[in-house]
Write an enzyme that holds these catalytic residues in place. Structure first.
Site, mmCIF file in Angstrom:
data_model
loop_
_atom_site.group_PDB
_atom_site.id
_atom_site.type_symbol
_atom_site.label_atom_id
_atom_site.label_comp_id
_atom_site.label_asym_id
_atom_site.label_seq_id
_atom_site.Cartn_x
_atom_site.Cartn_y
_atom_site.Cartn_z
ATOM 1 C CG HIS A 1 -18.220 30.219 -30.382
ATOM 2 N ND1 HIS A 1 -17.985 31.173 -29.413
ATOM 3 C CD2 HIS A 1 -17.023 29.939 -30.949
ATOM 4 C CE1 HIS A 1 -16.699 31.462 -29.417
ATOM 5 N NE2 HIS A 1 -16.094 30.734 -30.333
ATOM 6 C CG ASP B 1 -12.880 25.468 -36.227
ATOM 7 O OD1 ASP B 1 -11.976 26.043 -36.847
ATOM 8 O OD2 ASP B 1 -12.900 25.356 -34.995
HETATM 9 N N1 CMC Z 1 -24.009 19.634 -31.715
HETATM 10 C C1 CMC Z 1 -25.090 19.265 -30.978
HETATM 11 N N2 CMC Z 1 -25.418 19.824 -29.806
HETATM 12 C C2 CMC Z 1 -24.646 20.806 -29.338
HETATM 13 C C3 CMC Z 1 -23.504 21.245 -30.055
HETATM 14 C C4 CMC Z 1 -23.202 20.623 -31.278
HETATM 15 N N3 CMC Z 1 -22.131 21.004 -31.988
HETATM 16 N N4 CMC Z 1 -22.884 22.238 -29.353
HETATM 17 C C5 CMC Z 1 -23.621 22.410 -28.252
HETATM 18 N N5 CMC Z 1 -24.675 21.550 -28.243
HETATM 19 C C6 CMC Z 1 -25.765 21.481 -27.223
HETATM 20 C C7 CMC Z 1 -25.251 20.797 -25.963
HETATM 21 O O1 CMC Z 1 -25.486 19.394 -25.993
HETATM 22 C C8 CMC Z 1 -26.075 21.497 -24.917
HETATM 23 O O2 CMC Z 1 -27.371 20.951 -24.959
HETATM 24 P P1 CMC Z 1 -28.256 20.832 -23.583
HETATM 25 O O3 CMC Z 1 -28.473 22.233 -23.139
HETATM 26 O O4 CMC Z 1 -29.487 20.122 -23.994
HETATM 27 O O5 CMC Z 1 -27.400 20.032 -22.632
HETATM 28 C C9 CMC Z 1 -26.170 22.936 -25.405
HETATM 29 O O6 CMC Z 1 -26.063 22.824 -26.838
HETATM 30 C C10 CMC Z 1 -25.082 23.852 -24.873
HETATM 31 O O7 CMC Z 1 -23.808 23.256 -25.175
HETATM 32 P P2 CMC Z 1 -22.528 23.329 -24.245
HETATM 33 O O8 CMC Z 1 -21.644 22.161 -24.504
HETATM 34 O O9 CMC Z 1 -22.972 23.563 -22.827
HETATM 35 O O10 CMC Z 1 -21.869 24.659 -24.774
HETATM 36 P P3 CMC Z 1 -20.379 25.125 -24.479
HETATM 37 O O11 CMC Z 1 -20.400 26.603 -24.532
HETATM 38 O O12 CMC Z 1 -19.849 24.482 -23.241
HETATM 39 O O13 CMC Z 1 -19.549 24.515 -25.704
HETATM 40 C C11 CMC Z 1 -18.613 24.225 -27.850
HETATM 41 C C12 CMC Z 1 -19.228 25.214 -26.841
HETATM 42 C C13 CMC Z 1 -18.036 25.004 -29.030
HETATM 43 C C14 CMC Z 1 -17.466 23.428 -27.194
HETATM 44 C C15 CMC Z 1 -19.745 23.258 -28.337
HETATM 45 O O14 CMC Z 1 -20.752 24.003 -28.998
HETATM 46 C C16 CMC Z 1 -19.221 22.138 -29.229
HETATM 47 O O15 CMC Z 1 -18.790 21.102 -28.717
HETATM 48 N N6 CMC Z 1 -19.205 22.351 -30.589
HETATM 49 C C17 CMC Z 1 -18.614 21.394 -31.487
HETATM 50 C C18 CMC Z 1 -17.106 21.580 -31.523
HETATM 51 C C19 CMC Z 1 -16.693 22.845 -32.269
HETATM 52 O O16 CMC Z 1 -17.178 23.110 -33.362
HETATM 53 N N7 CMC Z 1 -15.740 23.585 -31.689
HETATM 54 C C20 CMC Z 1 -15.168 24.781 -32.330
HETATM 55 C C21 CMC Z 1 -15.477 26.047 -31.587
HETATM 56 S S1 CMC Z 1 -15.119 27.506 -32.586
HETATM 57 C C22 CMC Z 1 -13.423 27.501 -32.785
HETATM 58 C C23 CMC Z 1 -12.718 27.842 -31.551
HETATM 59 O O17 CMC Z 1 -12.920 28.956 -31.034
HETATM 60 O O18 CMC Z 1 -11.911 27.037 -31.123
#
Ligand code: CMC
Length: 459
Positions: free
Chosen positions: A337, A394
């Protein structure tokens, strides 16, 4: 930092107390309001410090460009506060979530969704009379205009419900042209009621269309959630009994989804609304933003993933390894998140409810088992620990929706019904603010500098 700690220790209960204390203490030696300083090219610029009622601090850069010609660059708005807001407070480090000052755990235990919707939109818990009036008013507006039903004939049976929701909500503006003025309080209040009352009907019709069943008209003697379940699952050919456990689970799910401050869809609603677009158009845009798998669409993507793991023999470790592999685009859906870096309190509430409903139904859903195994493996894994990746709301919501009989393509539509009061509250708050301006970010242009145009025949 020291100031922040001592502020927290002082146990100041009301928002007013905290604000007054902070106004007093966030001052420089000379008693002037605190500021941050930015030095660019030797020029020192003072940036006022804005302090929230929970101690969050931000540098106000609203005059930066006018005074210096500089803009800030912040892809994904990771460090940018787009507004001050009095609706929802969440603390990602401590895993706390409050609506209008009330802890989500308490609201989930004590209220139903309609009561929480009122709280979010109007700022206070309603008294009994106000709440009853609100409920009655909602009940009177659940029907869709008969011509709206014709839209459903035009969509293919396998249309994604989020596409239908977004189009149908946009289309509502064509039926209620007498109530589109964002500056007219009465019109806005009526539009709020219409949206809250009709979105479940719109969503249930999308489902009915997808399975080829006749649409079930709303029944205004039923509660919000009872009515939705009936419209989803009743058939004209047989009686339908509403399961109170399902109603409770649904209320809970809608409550935990009801607001989450400046997330992608809420920011979209605010941005569209900032141009004075009407509320229907703004909400329709929010629904589109929610659809994406990185946002609300994650609940659908998560259950798809769990089913895939199950079909592949249930080897959760394999999928955890895939998620860690930088050469693989696969991510664990329902994990991670932007704000929560400890745990997502919504996920905790839902996990408990999930266990309860599966136990009551005496169901052993293998998808829930896979979810629990996956959580266990991931939470012990260094990659997830280092990056503070925890199950989000989720991760378990889809499993409950399955238990309620809600089909997977409808999961994100359920999220939209839940999030609607939050979107409305933010749209309303934005319009009430004397600081409202059209949202219009800047950029740093990195394209070609001016060049000579080459006529088509010479290219
Ligand atoms: N699985 C594997 N690696 C992950 C995941 C995941 N679900 N989420 C983040 N990471 C890793 C990412 O690869 C990155 O690694 P590195 O630092 O080595 O490059 C690090 O963690 C930080 O991730 P980010 O993408 O920079 O984080 P963000 O804040 O931009 O994204 C997120 C947040 C929710 C989009 C992301 O965690 C994700 O894609 N999660 C899966 C989709 C999901 O479950 N979304 C629902 C969010 S909650 C409901 C809502 O509020 O809508």
């Amino acid at each position: 930092m020291e100031k922040f700690e001592s502020r927290k220790k002082r146990n100041l209960d009301t928002q007013q107390e905290r604000a007054a204390w902070m106004n007093e203490h966030d001052k420089n030696e000379g008693g002037k309001p605190a500021v941050g300083k930015l030095i660019v090219d030797g020029l020192e610029i003072e940036l006022p410090l804005v302090v929230g009622t929970e101690g969050e601090r931000g540098l106000d850069i609203s005059k930066l460009r006018a005074e210096t010609g500089l803009v800030t660059l912040d892809p994904g708005y990771v460090n940018t506060g787009s507004t001050t807001s009095a609706i929802t407070y969440l603390n990602g480090e401590q895993g706390k979530l409050f609506y209008r000052g009330y802890a989500i755990e308490r609201l989930a235990a004590e209220c139903d969704f309609v009561e929480v919707a009122y709280l979010l939109i109007y700022g206070e818990l309603p008294d009994a009379e106000t709440l009853e009036h609100f409920r009655l008013t909602l009940r009177r507006h659940t029907l869709l205009h008969e011509d709206m039903r014709l839209f459903y004939d035009g969509f293919p049976f396998d249309a994604h419900p989020m596409a239908t929701l977004s189009s149908a909500v946009g289309a509502l503006s064509t039926f209620y042209q007498d109530a589109l003025n964002p500056a007219d309080k009465e019109q806005v209040d009526l539009t709020i009621i219409r949206l809250l009352a009709k979105l479940p009907t719109i969503a249930a019709y999308a489902h009915k269309k997808s399975v080829g069943h006749p649409y079930i008209y709303p029944s205004n003697e039923l509660s919000y959630c009872e009515n939705f379940l009936r419209m989803m699952f009743a058939l004209p050919t047989e009686p339908y009994e509403i399961d109170p456990d399902f109603v409770n689970a649904l209320n809970l799910l809608l409550i935990v989804h009801a607001d989450h401050e400046q997330n992608c869809s809420t920011s979209t609603v605010r941005m569209v609304g900032s141009s004075d677009s009407n509320l229907f158009a703004s909400i329709s845009a929010g629904i589109s933003a929610l659809w994406g798998p990185l946002h609300g669409g994650a609940n659908e993507a998560c259950v798809s993933m769990l089913e895939m793991i199950m079909a592949d023999g249930g080897n959760v470790k394999k999928y955890v390894d895939m998620a860690k592999d930088k050469d693989n685009n696969f991510r664990l859906m329902g994990f991670g998140h932007r704000v929560y870096k400890n745990f997502d309190p919504r996920a905790k509430i839902i996990e408990g409810a999930c266990k309860k409903i599966l136990q009551k139904q005496n169901t052993n859903d293998p998808v829930f088992d896979i979810a629990q195994q996956l959580e266990e493996v991931a939470l012990k894994d260094e990659y997830f620990i280092e990056r503070k990746l925890y199950p989000n709301v989720d991760f378990y919501s889809g499993v409950i929706y399955r238990a309620l009989g809600i089909p997977m393509p409808m999961f994100t539509a359920m999220f939209a019904i839940g999030r609607l009061p939050g979107w409305i509250a933010h749209w309303r708050e934005m319009h009430a603010s004397p600081k409202k301006r059209i949202a219009r970010p800047r950029q740093i242009y990195v394209g070609a500098t001016q060049r000579e145009f080459v006529p088509l025949e010479d290219r």
